[in-house]
Design a protein around this motif. Structure first.
Motif, mmCIF file in Angstrom:
data_model
loop_
_atom_site.group_PDB
_atom_site.id
_atom_site.type_symbol
_atom_site.label_atom_id
_atom_site.label_comp_id
_atom_site.label_asym_id
_atom_site.label_seq_id
_atom_site.Cartn_x
_atom_site.Cartn_y
_atom_site.Cartn_z
ATOM 1 N N MET B 241 0.998 -1.334 -0.104
ATOM 2 C CA MET B 241 0.065 -0.201 0.198
ATOM 3 C C MET B 241 0.864 1.495 -0.289
ATOM 4 S SD MET B 241 -2.956 -0.647 2.512
ATOM 5 C CE MET B 241 -2.118 -2.162 3.699
ATOM 6 N N THR B 242 0.490 2.832 -0.590
ATOM 7 C CA THR B 242 0.804 3.769 -0.223
ATOM 8 C C THR B 242 0.085 4.249 0.854
ATOM 9 O OG1 THR B 242 -1.138 4.459 -1.303
ATOM 10 C CG2 THR B 242 1.397 3.865 -2.719
ATOM 11 N N VAL B 243 0.918 5.405 1.112
ATOM 12 C CA VAL B 243 0.794 6.258 2.700
ATOM 13 C C VAL B 243 -1.371 6.387 3.107
ATOM 14 C CG1 VAL B 243 0.748 7.953 4.306
ATOM 15 C CG2 VAL B 243 2.648 7.063 3.471
ATOM 16 N N ALA B 244 -1.621 6.671 1.769
ATOM 17 C CA ALA B 244 -2.976 7.080 1.486
ATOM 18 C C ALA B 244 -3.657 6.603 1.767
ATOM 19 C CB ALA B 244 -2.981 8.035 -0.284
ATOM 20 N N VAL B 245 -3.702 5.070 1.249
ATOM 21 C CA VAL B 245 -4.710 3.971 1.048
ATOM 22 C C VAL B 245 -3.962 3.154 2.433
ATOM 23 C CG1 VAL B 245 -4.753 1.506 -0.278
ATOM 24 C CG2 VAL B 245 -4.518 3.662 -1.629
ATOM 25 N N GLY B 246 -3.624 3.181 2.974
ATOM 26 C CA GLY B 246 -1.965 2.165 4.273
ATOM 27 C C GLY B 246 -2.903 3.258 5.272
ATOM 28 N N LEU B 247 -2.327 4.143 5.891
ATOM 29 C CA LEU B 247 -3.454 4.623 7.153
ATOM 30 C C LEU B 247 -4.729 4.592 7.020
ATOM 31 C CD1 LEU B 247 -1.252 8.413 6.615
ATOM 32 C CD2 LEU B 247 -1.085 6.188 8.514
ATOM 33 N N GLN B 248 -5.408 4.432 5.851
ATOM 34 C CA GLN B 248 -6.635 4.625 6.380
ATOM 35 C C GLN B 248 -7.299 3.127 7.134
ATOM 36 O OE1 GLN B 248 -8.643 3.492 2.760
ATOM 37 N NE2 GLN B 248 -11.113 3.713 3.585
ATOM 38 N N GLN B 249 -6.057 2.232 6.797
ATOM 39 C CA GLN B 249 -6.531 0.687 7.217
ATOM 40 C C GLN B 249 -7.162 0.833 8.906
ATOM 41 O OE1 GLN B 249 -7.042 -1.658 4.990
ATOM 42 N NE2 GLN B 249 -6.449 0.144 3.820
ATOM 43 N N PHE B 250 -6.502 1.812 9.583
ATOM 44 C CA PHE B 250 -6.873 2.200 11.143
ATOM 45 C C PHE B 250 -7.435 2.580 11.031
ATOM 46 C CE2 PHE B 250 -0.656 2.774 10.849
ATOM 47 C CZ PHE B 250 -1.110 1.702 11.579
ATOM 48 N N ILE B 251 -8.304 3.345 10.481
ATOM 49 C CA ILE B 251 -9.313 3.482 11.317
ATOM 50 C C ILE B 251 -11.013 2.790 10.491
ATOM 51 C CG2 ILE B 251 -9.427 5.492 11.987
ATOM 52 C CD1 ILE B 251 -9.303 6.616 9.335
ATOM 53 N N TYR B 252 -10.320 1.683 9.189
ATOM 54 C CA TYR B 252 -11.281 0.741 9.231
ATOM 55 C C TYR B 252 -11.194 -0.166 9.154
ATOM 56 C CZ TYR B 252 -13.017 4.253 5.593
ATOM 57 O OH TYR B 252 -14.176 4.956 5.483
ATOM 58 N N GLY B 253 -10.070 -0.192 10.785
ATOM 59 C CA GLY B 253 -9.376 -1.988 10.541
ATOM 60 C C GLY B 253 -10.596 -2.745 10.943
ATOM 61 N N GLN B 254 -10.284 -4.304 11.550
ATOM 62 C CA GLN B 254 -10.784 -5.361 12.004
ATOM 63 C C GLN B 254 -11.341 -4.758 13.722
ATOM 64 O OE1 GLN B 254 -9.174 -8.515 10.249
ATOM 65 N NE2 GLN B 254 -11.028 -9.731 10.476
ATOM 66 N N TYR B 255 -10.142 -4.128 14.380
ATOM 67 C CA TYR B 255 -10.032 -3.873 15.867
ATOM 68 C C TYR B 255 -10.507 -2.767 16.345
ATOM 69 C CZ TYR B 255 -8.013 -8.247 15.404
ATOM 70 O OH TYR B 255 -7.615 -10.233 14.308
ATOM 71 N N GLY B 256 -11.461 -1.886 15.201
ATOM 72 C CA GLY B 256 -12.535 -0.716 15.627
ATOM 73 C C GLY B 256 -11.592 0.721 15.128
#
Lengths: 510, 295
Positions: B241-256
């Motif tokens: 991933m790139t920063v733009a796509v990847g950082l999003q994973q922190f807030i769309y993650g499975q664990y809240g």
């Protein structure tokens, strides 16, 4: 002279290297049956050769690299989108017809009850340690197979014991039942497909189960026959084999469905109802945003274009900061600020608002965020437009006794609007496709309860299309998504061309 | 003495009447403009990482979020930054080079089909590439079956896609700039025996360096920002991933939603871009405004 010769030499080396690479890639694509791409690579190679080695046309030498890439990644996708829009390309409809029928036949294997299981033995090849099975079938010959290939094998009778088991074979180690136990994981996945369509599969460590497909394909009649039930399946126009009673077989194949994706937009209630709402919001969002954003920019430009205000430069720097934050990140931060009750905005103003979960509040939130990210641009261009108004005009108006209000409504406003009108049109075109703001802030939601789980209250056409193509709950529908893309192309294209006309850029080309 | 006082008074009244309210409006709009940024900074340094307790000045300050950001091996921020930089620098570089070559020819040479080329470039560009995301996905998928390095999940096809957008708004910007360079210099060089490529390399390129920097930056920021095509082509696999796509994973993650590390990463990604933007403000703004108000 010398340097020129060297640079000329290196030019030939580079261009021939590129040509060779393109030809090799084209050939590989050709072998893999990607016809269009293969032809594109061949043509590119030919064009590069012509332009840099034969042609005396200078502009071509500068334009060709850009034009080739533009063709591959812009123009070709546009046409490909067009082509996909006329197919039923979707989950379960991605194979060719031959592949789909082969898959149906392969999946329909049932054991033949009348057939006795066949005895087999497990061998390991000495050189490669690869597992083979050997068995006797249909004739006196022995057959050797590793699952991928099957070949017959003559075995010296002195190596065969009385009960028909093999004692040894050159080049192989014959495993006994206990040793074969260790190979169970390989044996479980072993399937031997014979040419007759019959398959053999180990059912235990000693015997193979014999099965054959229930379906037989009749090429001449183009029909599938279920040999067990006698049911006949014929192809329908949606790329599937169906029986008379309407039972469809999976997988289907990619079929040409003509204008059906387009007509279904109008006729299919399941598609039409959410789409209509999406379209209305797409336009409402774009127009409202540009209107508010322009007004905010204009008012700010009027307020801060004031010579006595010494800190106007400082304010300008602050105002354009929204443009400097990567929008993906700022939109996600906004989504956190808007979280109901626990979000910063609600706590700051001590309110409880269903931002992002109630349709109208979500739409308002989208507009606020879009306004935040676009007003700096409007502020800059309206400031530019106001400063470009010749001072004499305003002075003349003042001498004639025009009030400040009058000089604004009669002189400044019309001039500014005329200057920035084309940009407003371009902004509308851009807002129509403002995927990021919608998709990252609300995900298009809150979802309509009566849609098939896709469309939401803040979805615009592009985000809805994206969901259909990549995120759908009922599988990805590339065909319909492409049809919607074309609709979107036309929409944005018409507005853009209108804007271009207004901009007079086309006339200004010199 | 009295006259000085009255001048002061008048100045004061003028300030109260004409300037003060402008400052008030300025402060309100500035807080709107800075609102998400301020919150981003405060959340990045708040060790609780909880959106529900977030205060403007964090109660528990610390660098925990940054530690978390760099120690997470499933969400490797370092690798994402590298990916973003590699993709954005190569593609923006490609855009500038290809765009400059085309713009030179369109500005200096007169040939049949020139107007057509210019208008085609503009109209094709008006159809946003993300509309064709579906198709680009299918094309790259086809490429990948023949050449794995050009397939989904690789950076090369993405660089080619972005770099291939060179003929567009960039070419127009560069061409407008080249148009302002006097043709007399070219002609003098031509008399001295310089070929067309030599004129480009030795005269145009050195004179146009500032506009190259601006074009490169605008492309760079646009590519860093790109979300749709990047996620479609690279996929959502940790290291890709790139920063733009990847950082999003922190807030769309499975664990809240994990706002702490997200805002920390967002801040780190924002600072360099914003610094460049403010540093080059004059060029960027004049580029945008002149492109906008001309014609």
């Amino acid at each position: 002279m010398n340097i020129k010769a060297v640079s000329k030499g290196s030019k030939y080396v580079i261009s021939f290297g590129v040509i060779l690479l393109l030809l090799l890639m084209g050939t590989k694509l050709f072998q893999d049956k990607a016809w269009f791409l293969a032809i594109f690579f061949y043509l590119s190679a030919a064009l590069i050769f012509y332009t840099y080695s034969i042609s005396k046309n200078t502009p071509g030498k500068y334009l060709l690299p850009g034009v080739l890439l533009l063709t591959l990644f812009h123009i070709y996708p546009a046409f490909y989108s067009g082509a996909v829009a006329f197919t039923n390309d979707s989950n379960g409809h991605q194979l060719s017809k031959e592949q789909a029928i082969a898959a149906i036949v392969q999946d329909s294997k049932v054991p033949i009850d009348s057939q006795e299981p066949i005895k087999y033995q497990v061998l390991l090849e000495n050189d490669s340690d690869k597992l083979f099975v050997i068995f006797k079938y249909d004739s006196q010959d022995y057959w050797l197979s590793d699952g991928n290939t099957v070949k017959s094998l003559m075995i010296d009778s002195k190596n065969i014991s009385m009960d028909g088991t093999i004692k040894e074979i050159d080049g192989f180690a014959v495993l006994n039942t206990e040793q074969a136990q260790g190979q169970v994981s390989v044996l479980q996945n072993l399937v031997i497909n014979l040419e007759s369509g019959i398959s053999l599969q180990p059912q235990d460590l000693e015997s193979l189960e014999v099965s054959q497909p229930a379906f037989v394909y009749n090429l001449a009649k183009d029909e599938l026959v279920n040999t067990l039930s006698g049911e006949i399946y014929t192809p329908n126009d949606n790329g599937q084999m169906v029986s008379k009673s309407g039972e469809a077989l999976y997988p289907g194949w990619k079929a040409n469905v003509g204008w059906r994706n387009f007509s279904s937009i109008i006729t299919d209630k399941e598609i039409r109802r959410p789409l209509l709402a999406v379209l209305i919001w797409t336009f409402a969002n774009a127009f409202l945003l540009v209107l508010f954003s322009f007004l905010m920019g204009l008012v700010l430009a009027l307020i801060f274009n004031f010579p006595a205000l010494r800190s106007k430069r400082f304010y300008r720097t602050i105002f354009i900061i929204p443009m400097a934050i990567p929008s993906v990140l700022s939109i996600l931060v906004w989504s956190g600020l808007f979280t109901a009750e626990t979000g910063v905005i609600d706590r700051l103003f001590n309110i409880s608002t269903p931002w992002l979960t109630h349709p109208w509040w979500a739409r308002l939130a989208v507009l606020i965020v879009e306004l935040w990210s676009t007003f700096p641009y409007m502020f800059l261009i309206t400031t530019g437009a106001i400063q470009a108004i010749p001072g004499e005009i305003l002075e003349a108006a003042e001498i004639d006794g025009a009030s400040a209000l009058k000089s604004f409504t009669q002189i400044k406003l019309p001039l500014v609007v005329r200057t920035v009108a084309p940009l407003l049109v371009a902004s509308i075109a851009m807002a129509l496709n403002n995927f990021g703001a919608i998709y990252l802030l609300t995900g298009g939601g809150p979802t309509f309860s009566n849609s098939n789980g896709n469309a939401g209250a803040t979805d615009i056409l592009i985000s809805y299309t994206y969901k259909l193509a990549f995120n759908a709950q009922e599988g990805n529908n590339y065909g319909l998504a492409s049809a919607l893309s074309i609709l979107n192309f036309l929409m944005v294209g018409i507005i853009s061309i209108y804007g271009l006309r207004k901009m007079k850029t086309m006339e200004g080309i010199n | 003495m009295k006259s000085v006082d009255s001048i002061k008074n008048r100045k004061m009244r003028f300030w109260l009447k004409k300037v003060l309210w402008r400052h008030i409006v300025g402060i309100i709009v500035a807080s709107f403009a800075l609102f998400p940024l301020v919150w981003m900074i405060s959340a990045a340094f708040d060790v609780t990482g909880q959106i529900s307790t977030q205060q403007l000045i964090p109660v528990h300050k610390g660098l925990d979020n940054f530690h978390q950001l760099f120690s997470n091996t499933e969400k490797p921020f370092g690798i994402w930054s590298k990916n973003s930089l590699v993709i954005a620098i190569s593609a923006a570089g490609m855009q500038v080079i290809i765009g400059a070559l085309a713009a030179y020819s369109l500005s200096r040479h007169r040939f049949r089909g020139r107007k057509l080329t210019l208008s085609t470039i503009l109209i094709v560009q008006m159809f946003p590439q993300l509309l064709a995301a579906t198709t680009l996905f299918l094309i790259i998928n086809t490429f990948g079956k023949s050449f794995s390095i050009l397939g989904l999940g690789h950076q090369l096809p993405l660089i080619l896609i972005f770099g291939g957008s060179a003929l567009g708004i960039n070419t127009w910007m560069l061409k407008s700039f080249f148009d302002t360079l006097p043709t007399e210099i070219d002609e003098a060089a031509k008399i001295d025996g310089a070929g067309h490529f030599e004129i480009f390399r030795k005269i145009i390129v050195p004179l146009a360096t500032p506009i190259f920097v601006v074009t490169f930056l605008l492309s760079f920021i646009a590519i860093i920002n790109e979300y749709l095509i990047t996620s479609v082509i690279l996929g959502l696999d940790g290291n890709n991933m790139t920063v733009a796509v990847g950082l999003q994973q922190f807030i769309y993650g499975q664990y809240g939603k994990n706002w702490g590390p997200f805002t920390a990463g967002a801040l780190l990604a924002t600072i360099p871009v914003m610094a460049l933007f403010i540093f080059l403000q004059k060029h960027l703004v004049s580029g945008l405004v002149s492109g906008a108000t001309k014609g």
